[in-house]
Design a protein around this motif. Structure first.
Motif, PDB file in Angstrom:
ATOM      1  N   UNK A 116      -1.952   9.085   9.199  1.00  0.00           N
ATOM      2  CA  UNK A 116      -1.777   7.918   9.542  1.00  0.00           C
ATOM      3  C   UNK A 116      -0.619   7.368   8.836  1.00  0.00           C
ATOM      4  N   UNK A 117      -0.175   7.507   7.680  1.00  0.00           N
ATOM      5  CA  UNK A 117       0.688   6.799   6.871  1.00  0.00           C
ATOM      6  C   UNK A 117       2.278   7.146   7.447  1.00  0.00           C
ATOM      7  N   UNK A 118       2.289   8.440   7.960  1.00  0.00           N
ATOM      8  CA  UNK A 118       3.384   8.835   8.700  1.00  0.00           C
ATOM      9  C   UNK A 118       3.790   8.094   9.856  1.00  0.00           C
ATOM     10  N   UNK A 119       2.698   7.947  10.571  1.00  0.00           N
ATOM     11  CA  UNK A 119       2.671   7.397  11.979  1.00  0.00           C
ATOM     12  C   UNK A 119       2.465   5.914  12.233  1.00  0.00           C
ATOM     13  N   UNK A 120       2.313   5.197  11.003  1.00  0.00           N
ATOM     14  CA  UNK A 120       2.140   3.679  10.930  1.00  0.00           C
ATOM     15  C   UNK A 120       2.955   3.366   9.579  1.00  0.00           C
ATOM     16  N   UNK A 121       4.286   3.521   9.625  1.00  0.00           N
ATOM     17  CA  UNK A 121       4.893   3.215   8.544  1.00  0.00           C
ATOM     18  C   UNK A 121       4.908   1.657   8.182  1.00  0.00           C
ATOM     19  N   UNK A 122       5.043   0.732   9.018  1.00  0.00           N
ATOM     20  CA  UNK A 122       4.931  -0.663   8.821  1.00  0.00           C
ATOM     21  C   UNK A 122       3.845  -0.975   8.324  1.00  0.00           C
ATOM     22  N   UNK A 123       2.623  -0.520   8.956  1.00  0.00           N
ATOM     23  CA  UNK A 123       1.427  -1.121   8.554  1.00  0.00           C
ATOM     24  C   UNK A 123       0.949  -0.507   7.417  1.00  0.00           C
ATOM     25  N   UNK A 124       1.286   0.875   6.932  1.00  0.00           N
ATOM     26  CA  UNK A 124       1.204   1.200   5.681  1.00  0.00           C
ATOM     27  C   UNK A 124       1.858   0.524   4.594  1.00  0.00           C
ATOM     28  N   UNK A 125       3.076  -0.189   4.952  1.00  0.00           N
ATOM     29  CA  UNK A 125       3.771  -0.953   3.741  1.00  0.00           C
ATOM     30  C   UNK A 125       3.228  -2.191   3.764  1.00  0.00           C
ATOM     31  N   UNK A 126       2.543  -2.771   4.852  1.00  0.00           N
ATOM     32  CA  UNK A 126       1.787  -4.067   4.876  1.00  0.00           C
ATOM     33  C   UNK A 126       0.398  -3.871   3.820  1.00  0.00           C
ATOM     34  N   UNK A 127      -0.206  -2.815   4.008  1.00  0.00           N
ATOM     35  CA  UNK A 127      -1.437  -2.340   3.407  1.00  0.00           C
ATOM     36  C   UNK A 127      -1.286  -2.352   1.674  1.00  0.00           C
ATOM     37  N   UNK A 128      -0.073  -1.408   1.435  1.00  0.00           N
ATOM     38  CA  UNK A 128       0.061  -1.181   0.166  1.00  0.00           C
ATOM     39  C   UNK A 128       1.375  -1.274  -0.665  1.00  0.00           C
ATOM     40  N   UNK A 129       2.384  -1.934   0.116  1.00  0.00           N
ATOM     41  CA  UNK A 129       3.747  -2.075  -0.463  1.00  0.00           C
ATOM     42  C   UNK A 129       3.859  -3.775  -0.551  1.00  0.00           C
ATOM     43  N   UNK A 130       3.657  -4.254   0.553  1.00  0.00           N
ATOM     44  CA  UNK A 130       3.924  -5.721   0.589  1.00  0.00           C
ATOM     45  C   UNK A 130       2.978  -6.594   0.148  1.00  0.00           C
ATOM     46  N   UNK A 131       3.385  -7.788  -0.360  1.00  0.00           N
ATOM     47  CA  UNK A 131       2.563  -8.738  -0.658  1.00  0.00           C
ATOM     48  C   UNK A 131       1.881  -9.645   0.684  1.00  0.00           C
ATOM     49  N   UNK A 132       0.903  -9.212   0.915  1.00  0.00           N
ATOM     50  CA  UNK A 132       0.128  -9.916   1.979  1.00  0.00           C
ATOM     51  C   UNK A 132      -0.915 -10.927   1.599  1.00  0.00           C
ATOM     52  N   UNK A 133      -0.943 -11.115   0.200  1.00  0.00           N
ATOM     53  CA  UNK A 133      -1.989 -12.039  -0.111  1.00  0.00           C
ATOM     54  C   UNK A 133      -3.386 -11.664  -0.512  1.00  0.00           C
ATOM     55  N   UNK A 134      -3.350 -10.441  -0.289  1.00  0.00           N
ATOM     56  CA  UNK A 134      -4.783  -9.736  -0.365  1.00  0.00           C
ATOM     57  C   UNK A 134      -5.111  -9.097  -1.827  1.00  0.00           C
ATOM     58  N   UNK A 135      -6.415  -9.165  -1.929  1.00  0.00           N
ATOM     59  CA  UNK A 135      -7.145  -8.936  -3.292  1.00  0.00           C
ATOM     60  C   UNK A 135      -7.682  -7.514  -3.303  1.00  0.00           C
ATOM     61  N   UNK A 136      -7.366  -6.585  -4.176  1.00  0.00           N
ATOM     62  CA  UNK A 136      -7.993  -5.203  -4.166  1.00  0.00           C
ATOM     63  C   UNK A 136      -8.865  -5.358  -5.158  1.00  0.00           C
ATOM     64  N   UNK A 137     -10.021  -4.554  -5.013  1.00  0.00           N
ATOM     65  CA  UNK A 137     -10.785  -3.987  -6.211  1.00  0.00           C
ATOM     66  C   UNK A 137     -11.642  -4.921  -7.088  1.00  0.00           C
ATOM     67  N   UNK A 138     -12.055  -6.015  -6.342  1.00  0.00           N
ATOM     68  CA  UNK A 138     -12.926  -7.152  -6.841  1.00  0.00           C
ATOM     69  C   UNK A 138     -13.745  -7.720  -5.790  1.00  0.00           C
TER      70      UNK A 138
END
Length: 192
Positions: free
Chosen positions: A100-122
């Motif tokens: 999934x990470x290999x096939x969707x690099x921009x989506x993967x970046x949006x999920x884990x590398x870029x600031x999309x204003x999302x809050x994790x783990x709370x």
């Protein structure tokens, strides 16, 4: 259908179009190419219309990340649903995640590398992100080992997968031995 229902449907359609166009553009040219001006041109609406849906690029990245998290959860569940045996299930999960990470690099970046204003783990973590973690936990929680908290083990395994995905994509790890790395990860971390 009432006028209000039609307007709501049209608004939802426009929002999906914005997200899909941003995602497509990011996958083709990278996130730096995604601007509100270019998106407005591509979707053939004015920038004010775009801003009526999203306050800016950050929220668009967040929307792409949420969509990606839902897709990742579905991908992981599909990869593990028909596999018998814990080792095979964990291996299938790891392969599906890395693919999934290999096939969707921009989506993967949006999920884990870029600031999309999302809050994790709370408590404020959006449901698609919680569900993606739950999809990992469903297979990994059962191989955490005695006395190991399943959630903590899942975080560790996920971090290892993320590291493999990120380092391989950055060409810090040679991709031709990804399968051996994946098997080593499963063999060493999963208590089977």
């Amino acid at each position: 259908m009432s006028v209000q229902e039609r307007k709501q449907r049209e608004r939802a359609d426009r929002e999906r179009l914005i997200v899909a166009t941003a995602r497509q553009l990011a996958e083709q040219q990278g996130w730096d190419a995604v601007t509100t001006r270019l998106l407005a041109e591509r979707i053939e609406y004015s920038q004010p219309v775009l801003y009526s849906h999203f306050r800016g690029k950050r929220e668009i990245i967040g929307a792409v990340a949420l969509e990606g998290a839902a897709e990742l959860a579905a991908t992981l569940r599909a990869a593990t649903s028909t596999v018998a045996g814990q080792r095979a299930r964990v291996t299938a999960l790891a392969r599906a995640y890395l693919d999934f990470a290999e096939r969707n690099p921009a989506v993967y970046d949006a999920m884990f590398q870029l600031d999309g204003g999302l809050v994790f783990a709370n408590e404020d973590t959006p449901e698609p992100l919680k569900d993606a973690f739950a999809a990992l936990l469903e297979s990994l929680g059962e191989v955490a080992g005695d006395g190991v908290h399943p959630g903590l083990f899942t975080e560790l395994f996920w971090a290892a997968l993320h590291g493999l995905a990120t380092l391989t994509r950055a060409r810090r790890l040679p991709p031709e031995v990804t399968e051996q790395r994946t098997q080593l990860l499963v063999d060493r971390l999963a208590v089977l």
